[in-house]
Scaffold this active site. Structure first.
Site, PDB file in Angstrom:
ATOM      1  NE  ARG A   6      -2.220  -1.121   3.404  1.00 14.60           N
ATOM      2  CZ  ARG A   6      -1.895  -0.454   4.185  1.00 14.60           C
ATOM      3  NH1 ARG A   6      -2.080   0.913   4.399  1.00 14.60           N
ATOM      4  NH2 ARG A   6      -0.762  -1.038   5.602  1.00 14.60           N
TER       5      ARG A   6
ATOM      6  CE1 TYR B 178       1.464  -6.797  -3.118  1.00 10.65           C
ATOM      7  CE2 TYR B 178       0.198  -5.008  -1.794  1.00 10.65           C
ATOM      8  CZ  TYR B 178       1.022  -6.754  -2.121  1.00 10.65           C
ATOM      9  OH  TYR B 178       1.013  -7.131  -0.933  1.00 10.65           O
TER      10      TYR B 178
ATOM     11  CE  LYS C  71      -6.474  -3.765   4.846  1.00 12.03           C
ATOM     12  NZ  LYS C  71      -6.445  -4.019   5.677  1.00 12.03           N
TER      13      LYS C  71
ATOM     14  CG  HIS D 293      -7.618  -3.068   9.739  1.00 11.50           C
ATOM     15  ND1 HIS D 293      -6.014  -2.381  10.020  1.00 11.50           N
ATOM     16  CD2 HIS D 293      -7.079  -3.326   9.077  1.00 11.50           C
ATOM     17  CE1 HIS D 293      -4.950  -3.040   9.238  1.00 11.50           C
ATOM     18  NE2 HIS D 293      -6.329  -3.599   8.922  1.00 11.50           N
TER      19      HIS D 293
ATOM     20  CB  SER E 287      -0.947  -3.304   7.846  1.00 15.22           C
ATOM     21  OG  SER E 287      -1.885  -2.531   7.754  1.00 15.22           O
TER      22      SER E 287
ATOM     23  CB  CYS F 204       0.473  -6.346  14.575  1.00 14.54           C
ATOM     24  SG  CYS F 204       1.875  -4.595  13.891  1.00 14.54           S
TER      25      CYS F 204
ATOM     26  CG  ASP G 200      -7.902  -6.984   7.034  1.00 15.18           C
ATOM     27  OD1 ASP G 200      -6.744  -6.932   7.551  1.00 15.18           O
ATOM     28  OD2 ASP G 200      -8.069  -6.248   5.703  1.00 15.18           O
TER      29      ASP G 200
ATOM     30  NE  ARG H   8      -0.129  -8.507   2.649  1.00 16.97           N
ATOM     31  CZ  ARG H   8      -0.836  -7.715   3.639  1.00 16.97           C
ATOM     32  NH1 ARG H   8      -1.708  -8.792   4.190  1.00 16.97           N
ATOM     33  NH2 ARG H   8       0.549  -7.077   4.344  1.00 16.97           N
TER      34      ARG H   8
HETATM   35  P1  GTP Z   1      -2.158  -7.855   7.276  1.00 15.93           P
HETATM   36  O1  GTP Z   1      -2.889  -8.521   7.102  1.00 15.93           O
HETATM   37  O2  GTP Z   1      -1.594  -6.956   6.931  1.00 15.93           O
HETATM   38  O3  GTP Z   1      -3.176  -6.573   7.807  1.00 15.93           O
HETATM   39  O4  GTP Z   1      -1.688  -8.256   8.750  1.00 15.93           O
HETATM   40  P2  GTP Z   1      -1.727  -8.885   9.887  1.00 15.93           P
HETATM   41  O5  GTP Z   1      -2.226  -7.753  10.953  1.00 15.93           O
HETATM   42  O6  GTP Z   1      -3.507  -9.489   9.557  1.00 15.93           O
HETATM   43  O7  GTP Z   1      -0.776  -9.999  10.259  1.00 15.93           O
HETATM   44  P3  GTP Z   1      -0.680 -11.014  10.469  1.00 15.93           P
HETATM   45  O8  GTP Z   1      -1.174 -12.303  11.337  1.00 15.93           O
HETATM   46  O9  GTP Z   1       0.196 -12.067   9.181  1.00 15.93           O
HETATM   47  O10 GTP Z   1       1.177 -11.553  10.621  1.00 15.93           O
HETATM   48  C1  GTP Z   1       2.220 -10.594  10.695  1.00 15.93           C
HETATM   49  C2  GTP Z   1       3.433 -10.693  10.944  1.00 15.93           C
HETATM   50  O11 GTP Z   1       3.361 -10.998  12.828  1.00 15.93           O
HETATM   51  C3  GTP Z   1       4.220 -12.638  10.709  1.00 15.93           C
HETATM   52  O12 GTP Z   1       5.101 -12.423  10.610  1.00 15.93           O
HETATM   53  C4  GTP Z   1       3.129 -13.955  11.467  1.00 15.93           C
HETATM   54  O13 GTP Z   1       5.067 -14.144  11.449  1.00 15.93           O
HETATM   55  C5  GTP Z   1       3.789 -12.450  12.687  1.00 15.93           C
HETATM   56  N1  GTP Z   1       3.278 -12.365  14.157  1.00 15.93           N
HETATM   57  C6  GTP Z   1       1.624 -13.098  14.072  1.00 15.93           C
HETATM   58  N2  GTP Z   1       1.136 -13.196  15.276  1.00 15.93           N
HETATM   59  C7  GTP Z   1       2.423 -13.038  15.960  1.00 15.93           C
HETATM   60  C8  GTP Z   1       2.871 -13.674  16.983  1.00 15.93           C
HETATM   61  O14 GTP Z   1       1.913 -13.592  18.371  1.00 15.93           O
HETATM   62  N3  GTP Z   1       3.616 -12.962  18.099  1.00 15.93           N
HETATM   63  C9  GTP Z   1       4.852 -12.837  17.073  1.00 15.93           C
HETATM   64  N4  GTP Z   1       6.248 -12.771  17.792  1.00 15.93           N
HETATM   65  N5  GTP Z   1       4.613 -12.240  15.465  1.00 15.93           N
HETATM   66  C10 GTP Z   1       3.671 -12.694  14.866  1.00 15.93           C
HETATM   67  C1  SPV Z   2      -2.939  -4.344   5.675  1.00 10.40           C
HETATM   68  O1  SPV Z   2      -1.988  -3.720   4.543  1.00 10.40           O
HETATM   69  O2  SPV Z   2      -3.078  -3.561   6.071  1.00 10.40           O
HETATM   70  C2  SPV Z   2      -3.461  -5.590   4.591  1.00 10.40           C
HETATM   71  C3  SPV Z   2      -3.134  -5.698   2.802  1.00 10.40           C
HETATM   72  O3  SPV Z   2      -4.372  -6.351   4.681  1.00 10.40           O
HETATM   73  S1  SPV Z   2      -4.046  -4.191   1.606  1.00 10.40           S
HETATM   74  O4  SPV Z   2      -4.647  -5.514   1.404  1.00 10.40           O
HETATM   75  O5  SPV Z   2      -2.510  -4.527   0.385  1.00 10.40           O
HETATM   76  O6  SPV Z   2      -4.406  -3.777   2.349  1.00 10.40           O
HETATM   77 MN    MN Z   3      -4.100 -10.230   7.736  1.00 10.73          MN
END
Ligand code: GTP
Ligand code: SPV
Ligand code: MN
Length: 587
Positions: free
Chosen positions: A71, A199, A208, A228, A250, A252, A279, A372
């Site tokens: 993004r 992308y 989003k 979110h 994002s 996290c 999400d 992704r």
């Molecule tokens: P978006 O799709 O961008 O909104 O991301 P998200 O909030 O869904 O995050 P996601 O669950 O994909 O995790 C993102 C990164 O954080 C990955 O590299 C995970 O391995 C890491 N991660 C997720 N949960 C944890 C956790 O509980 N502890 C740690 N240390 N890392 C984590």
């Molecule tokens: C985020 O960045 O929070 C995502 C990926 O879930 S995107 O759809 O590119 O915004």
């Molecule tokens: Mn996600």
């Protein structure tokens, strides 16, 4: 061929076609045959690579332009009439000026290209909470991703009927010129225009752009909330399922929490986790006066790196069929997708995300850090039985969280709803690769909505406070931090499935089943109340994770005061009151 008689739709499409001048127009009807044809076309044209049909049936790999991998927050605009209404956290331009600029970029942008028209629904088609959109795009990649991420096709047109009540989305890849890349929301016109990207979040306009930036405006007007947030059901051994929503910025941990596997000790006792969404949550006051959440999406657009059999087997399983991988590596030994952190053994040879030959000696990442997968929700082994429930699920707890190396404790509970809104408003987190820009910089990201709130952030906080008043049994609000580090920078808390240990405490708090210790920030657990059995964490470490560093928090308070100052007199008085109270408690 037109497949609708809706005059609003046809007039709009004709005007866009007149400007962009495509070679042809194709309506996406949602049929399997049509999508299959488009997949073939995408493979033939080099837009996608078909992966191993036995191991990954109907799965494809797509590589974006190397300058178009995330993004672009600095090129994302909210264009409403008055600049003040967009607020200090959004980029703004006067709408007619922006339209003029965008029409210039759209002019002839689809010459020698096909214009696809995708009718799509956010939410269950025909359900009272569904909202409809039509995305015009010149990208097959967008069509095929939208077909996973949303409910698409003729049924949506039937649901729109003769109304003008749909969100207009125009996307062109244009030239992919990043200096002229624009992701623009016009909330007063229910219109989105995206140019010069191909992308994810920039171009899958249902996600989003619509489900958060436009929908946050709709929600404010119509008394609901577009957030979110992941939505998770936790089933205890008694068979009761309790639901939580979690707002993390994002990359996290939303997807991971939404699909977590309970630790062995929990699983053996009968604990189960059900994913409703990973999400986005649309939240309303239900007939019973509680808050109910639905996931308006139909697929997951998840972060690939780090997803493994160990960290998130459910996510991995979800990507085994009908998935599009973007910017991952191609394991040439068996034509499958690969990324860092997926397997213990690294492939001896791969094609990296840029399309170059790669070996472990290359010294570069084979998959992009923000690579992704786009996978259908129906593939998810722990998808909630309530996923298709038009009313959604009743929410007991709301969890805010971010990446903070030091300040935020593992978990704390707010004193009440309004104090919880304060806790959300002061969220801060380290930036990640999900957006372009520096990674690892701590910034305020209120309710994880900084890049997604489609109006003035302080008015949004007021909306939260107002929604609390309209709710009879408000969810309890918590803050978590899975990312606290030791002095060497290692994560102290194991995270992932072990997060259930914290979520169990959170849910017990919601049902008055466990006591808590009052502190400066609200309430924290007594260490004995977090079940550490079978974890690698001892009670002493847990104590440290729950510690509140008063000096850091004093600094935090003065930063928050300065931050609130940016929003002028729009900041709700309830939030100032919470800030003052926090400051006093630290004296
Ligand atoms: P978006 O799709 O961008 O909104 O991301 P998200 O909030 O869904 O995050 P996601 O669950 O994909 O995790 C993102 C990164 O954080 C990955 O590299 C995970 O391995 C890491 N991660 C997720 N949960 C944890 C956790 O509980 N502890 C740690 N240390 N890392 C984590
Ligand atoms: C985020 O960045 O929070 C995502 C990926 O879930 S995107 O759809 O590119 O915004
Ligand atoms: Mn996600």
């Amino acid at each position: 061929m037109d497949i609708t008689v809706n005059a609003h739709v046809t007039a709009w499409i004709n005007s866009v076609a007149a400007k962009t001048r495509p070679e042809g127009i194709v309506w996406i009807d949602g049929s399997k045959e049509q999508l299959n044809e488009l997949r073939e076309l995408a493979v033939k044209s080099g837009c996608m690579v078909r992966l191993n049909e036995e191991k990954l049936p109907n799965c494809f790999l797509h590589r974006t332009d190397p300058d178009d991998v995330a993004r672009v927050e600095n090129r994302t605009f909210i264009c409403c009439k008055n600049e003040e209404d967009a607020g200090p956290t959004n980029h703004w331009m006067e709408p007619s000026e922006m339209y003029c600029k965008l029409y210039g970029l759209l002019d002839g942008s689809m010459i020698e290209r096909t214009m696809y028209i995708i009718p799509y629904s956010m939410g269950i088609i025909g359900s009272p909470f569904a909202k409809y959109g039509i995305e015009i795009t010149d990208s097959i990649y967008v069509v095929l991703n939208m077909a996973i991420m949303t409910r698409i096709g003729c049924d949506v047109l039937t649901a729109i009927g003769n109304n003008e009540d749909f969100i207009k989305g125009i996307h062109t890849q244009g030239t992919l010129d990043k200096e002229n890349r624009y992701i623009v929301q016009f909330p007063e016109d229910n219109t989105i225009i995206s140019v010069n990207s191909n992308y994810g979040g920039n171009v899958l306009l249902g996600k989003k752009c619509f489900a958060l930036r436009i929908a946050s405006n709709l929600g404010r007007k119509e008394e609901w909330m577009a957030e979110h947030m992941l939505i998770l059901g936790v089933e205890n051994p008694q068979g009761e399922v309790r639901y939580v929503c979690g707002a993390f910025p994002s990359a996290c941990g939303k997807t991971n929490l939404a699909m977590m596997i309970p630790p062995d000790g929990y699983r053996l006792k009968g604990w189960k986790v059900w994913c409703v969404g990973d999400d986005i949550a649309w939240i309303r006051v239900g007939k019973d006066g509680r808050l109910w959440a639905v996931n308006p999406e139909y697929g997951f657009f998840g972060v690939a790196p780090g997803t493994s059999e160990k960290s998130n087997p459910n996510a991995l399983e979800t990507t085994r069929e009908g998935t599009i991988f973007t910017n991952v590596a191609l394991d040439t030994s068996d034509n499958t997708a690969w990324w860092e952190g997926m397997t213990k053994i690294t492939p001896a040879h791969a094609i990296d995300w840029r399309g170059n030959e790669w070996t472990p000696e290359s010294g570069t990442k084979a998959a992009h850090q923000n690579s992704r997968f786009t996978a259908p929700t129906k593939n998810c082994p722990c998808l909630s039985h309530k996923f298709e429930n038009p009313e959604g699920v009743p929410i007991s707890a709301i969890i805010f969280g971010g990446r903070r190396a030091k300040t935020a404790p593992l978990v704390y509970q707010s004193r009440d709803w309004n104090h919880g809104v304060f806790v959300g408003s002061i969220m801060a987190s380290e930036t990640t690769a999900a957006a372009t820009g520096k990674v690892g910089i701590v910034r305020r990201d209120p309710m994880a909505m900084l890049p997604f709130c489609g109006y003035h952030m302080a008015d949004y906080w007021q909306h939260w406070i107002d929604m609390g008043r309209k709710t009879i049994k408000q969810p309890k609000i918590f803050n978590v931090n899975w990312f606290r580090t030791d002095d060497e920078g290692h994560f102290i808390w194991p995270g992932f499935g072990d997060n259930l240990r914290v979520v169990e405490w959170i849910l017990k708090r919601c049902f008055d089943e466990v006591d808590a210790r009052e502190c400066e920030l609200g309430f924290v657990p007594y260490t004995a109340d977090i079940n550490l059995e079978g974890s690698e964490v001892d009670e002493k470490t847990l104590g440290e994770l729950l510690e509140i560093d008063r000096e850091l928090w004093k600094k935090e308070v003065s930063e928050i005061r300065e931050y609130y100052g940016k929003f002028g007199d729009r900041v709700p008085k309830e939030l100032w009151a919470s800030l003052n109270r926090l400051e006093d408690s630290l004296k």
